[in-house]
Design a protein around this motif. Structure first.
Motif, PDB file in Angstrom:
ATOM      1  N   ASN A 194       0.827  -1.203   0.000  1.00  0.00           N
ATOM      2  CA  ASN A 194       0.000   0.000   0.000  1.00  0.00           C
ATOM      3  C   ASN A 194       0.865   1.259   0.000  1.00  0.00           C
ATOM      4  O   ASN A 194       1.749   1.413   0.845  1.00  0.00           O
ATOM      5  CB  ASN A 194      -0.928  -0.021   1.218  1.00  0.00           C
ATOM      6  N   LYS A 195       0.587   2.157  -0.916  1.00  0.00           N
ATOM      7  CA  LYS A 195       1.367   3.382  -1.063  1.00  0.00           C
ATOM      8  C   LYS A 195       0.679   4.588  -0.425  1.00  0.00           C
ATOM      9  O   LYS A 195       1.183   5.710  -0.508  1.00  0.00           O
ATOM     10  CB  LYS A 195       1.633   3.671  -2.540  1.00  0.00           C
ATOM     11  N   GLN A 196      -0.471   4.363   0.198  1.00  0.00           N
ATOM     12  CA  GLN A 196      -1.215   5.467   0.797  1.00  0.00           C
ATOM     13  C   GLN A 196      -0.594   5.928   2.114  1.00  0.00           C
ATOM     14  O   GLN A 196      -0.727   7.089   2.496  1.00  0.00           O
ATOM     15  CB  GLN A 196      -2.674   5.041   1.023  1.00  0.00           C
ATOM     16  N   GLU A 198       1.783   7.446   4.557  1.00  0.00           N
ATOM     17  CA  GLU A 198       2.853   8.435   4.402  1.00  0.00           C
ATOM     18  C   GLU A 198       3.916   8.327   5.483  1.00  0.00           C
ATOM     19  O   GLU A 198       5.050   8.774   5.285  1.00  0.00           O
ATOM     20  CB  GLU A 198       2.255   9.839   4.385  1.00  0.00           C
ATOM     21  N   TYR A 257      11.685   0.602   3.424  1.00  0.00           N
ATOM     22  CA  TYR A 257      10.390   1.211   3.106  1.00  0.00           C
ATOM     23  C   TYR A 257      10.573   2.654   2.644  1.00  0.00           C
ATOM     24  O   TYR A 257      11.445   3.371   3.153  1.00  0.00           O
ATOM     25  CB  TYR A 257       9.471   1.156   4.325  1.00  0.00           C
TER      26      TYR A 257
END
Length: 327
Positions: A194-196, A198, A257
Motif C-alpha cells: 500500500n502506497k497510501q 505516508e 520502506y
C-alpha cells in the motif's frame, strides 16, 4: 516295523516347534500390547496438546469494549463500519474528526486487544492527536469477532487496507499509521503493497515468525523447540486456515520502506525481541526514519512509563513528517 530314532527325531522336533512357537508369540503379544497402547496414548496426547496450543494462539481472550471516546476522553466520534480490501471481513470502529483537517492517524491495535487498548492507552493518544488537529480512526481487527482467528497479519493486512480505503473515501489526504505489537507488524506487511501510508509509528513491533512465536510460547510453557515448534506449525494451518509460511516476515525484515518510520521499543520486551525492530530499523534509508530504544522499557508499556517524552517524540515525528511532505 518300528521307526528308527533317526527318522523319528525330525518329526518330534517339528511337532515340538509347532506346539511351542504360538505360545511364545502370544506371550510376546500380550506383553507388547499394553506397551504399544501406552505409546499410542502418549503420542495422541502430545499431538492433541500441540494442536491445542496452535488453536489457542489464534484465539486470544479479548475483553469487550468498556467505554467510548466521548466518555473516556471527551471526544466526539462516529460509529463506523467498513470492509477489508478483499471484502471478506466486516469491521467496526470509531472515527474521531478534527475540524478543518485532512490528516488522519489510523491506529493498528495489537494481539489480544481491541480498538481501546486500555494499557497503552489509545484514548490518551487520540486526545493528544485531536488536540493537534489530526483525525483519528480506531477500529477492531476481524479476530475480535468470535468467528474469526488471528492470522499473524495475513488477513489483518487486508483489513488495515480496508481502513485506509475508508479514510480516503472520507476525504483524508494524508494518512499515518500508528501500530502496536502485532498491529505494528501488520502495518509493515500492509506497507509492502500500500502506497497510501505516508509515515508510521511502530511501538513494540511484533512480527509473527517461527522463532518469535516459540519465544513467546516458551515464556509460558517450558517446551523443547523440537518437536514442539514443527508440530505447532503443522497444526496452525489445519486448525486456523493460515500457514505461517504465508506471513512475509523475511520480506518485512529485509525491506527498505519508502515512508519514514519511527520505531519505539524496549530492551526488556519479553514478547517482541528488540533485536528484530533494531534490524528492520537498520535497513531503512529514509532520512526521517528513526529508532528510539529504551533500556528499561517493556512491551507496549512505554507510553505509561514515559508519558511526556513519549508524546514529545511521537508528535514531533508526525509534525516533522507533515511539514516535510512525508518522504
Amino acid at each position: 516295523m518300528e521307526p528308527t530314532p533317526a527318522s523319528a527325531a525330525p518329526y518330534a522336533s517339528t511337532s515340538y516347534g509347532s506346539a511351542i512357537n504360538p505360545v511364545i508369540s502370544r506371550k510376546k503379544w500380550w506383553i507388547l500390547l499394553p506397551v504399544l497402547s501406552l505409546l499410542s496414548l502418549a503420542l495422541c496426547a502430545v499431538l492433541a496438546f500441540h494442536g491445542y496450543i496452535a488453536w489457542m494462539l489464534a484465539r486470544p481472550a479479548i475483553a469487550p469494549l468498556s467505554s467510548n471516546p466521548q466518555l473516556a476522553a471527551g471526544l466526539a466520534y462516529e460509529d463506523v463500519r467498513f470492509a477489508s480490501s478483499d471484502g471478506a471481513s466486516s469491521l467496526e470502529g470509531w472515527f474521531i474528526p478534527a475540524e478543518d483537517s485532512d490528516k488522519v492517524v489510523v491506529f493498528s491495535h495489537g494481539y489480544g486487544g481491541n480498538r481501546e487498548e486500555l494499557w497503552v492507552p489509545f484514548y490518551s493518544l487520540a486526545q493528544e492527536l485531536n488536540r493537534q488537529h489530526y483525525n483519528v480512526l480506531l477500529f477492531d481487527y476481524g479476530y475480535v469477532q468470535p468467528d474469526l482467528s488471528v492470522t499473524g497479519g495475513v488477513r489483518e493486512s487486508l483489513e488495515l487496507e480496508g481502513a485506509l480505503k475508508f479514510v480516503k473515501e472520507k476525504g483524508m489526504k494524508h494518512t499515518y499509521v500508528w501500530g502496536f505489537s502485532m498491529g505494528a507488524g501488520t502495518a509493515l506487511q500492509t506497507a509492502l503493497q500500500n502506497k497510501q501510508i505516508e509515515a508510521m509509528i511502530l511501538d513494540s513491533m511484533f512480527l509473527l515468525e517461527p522463532d518469535t512465536m516459540f519465544h513467546n510460547i516458551k515464556n509460558q510453557i517450558d517446551l523443547p523447540k523440537f518437536p514442539s515448534l514443527p508440530l505447532i506449525r503443522l497444526f496452525f494451518p489445519i486448525l486456523n486456515g493460515t500457514s505461517m509460511d504465508q506471513i512475509p516476515y523475511r520480506t518485512v525484515k529485509e525491506t527498505d520502506y519508502p515512508m519514514p518510520i519511527f520505531f519505539i521499543h524496549g530492551e526488556k520486551d519479553v514478547k517482541a525481541p528488540y533485536e528484530v525492530a533494531q534490524e528492520i530499523a537498520g535497513n531503512q534509508s529514509n532520512p526521517n526514519s528513526r529508532l528510539w530504544l529504551l533500556p528499561n522499557a517493556r512491551h507496549e508499556l512505554i507510553y505509561k512509563a514515559n508519558k511526556k517524552e513519549y508524546l514529545r517524540r511521537t508528535m514531533a515525528f508526525l509534525n516533522s513528517v507533515v511539514g516535510s511532505g512525508s518522504s
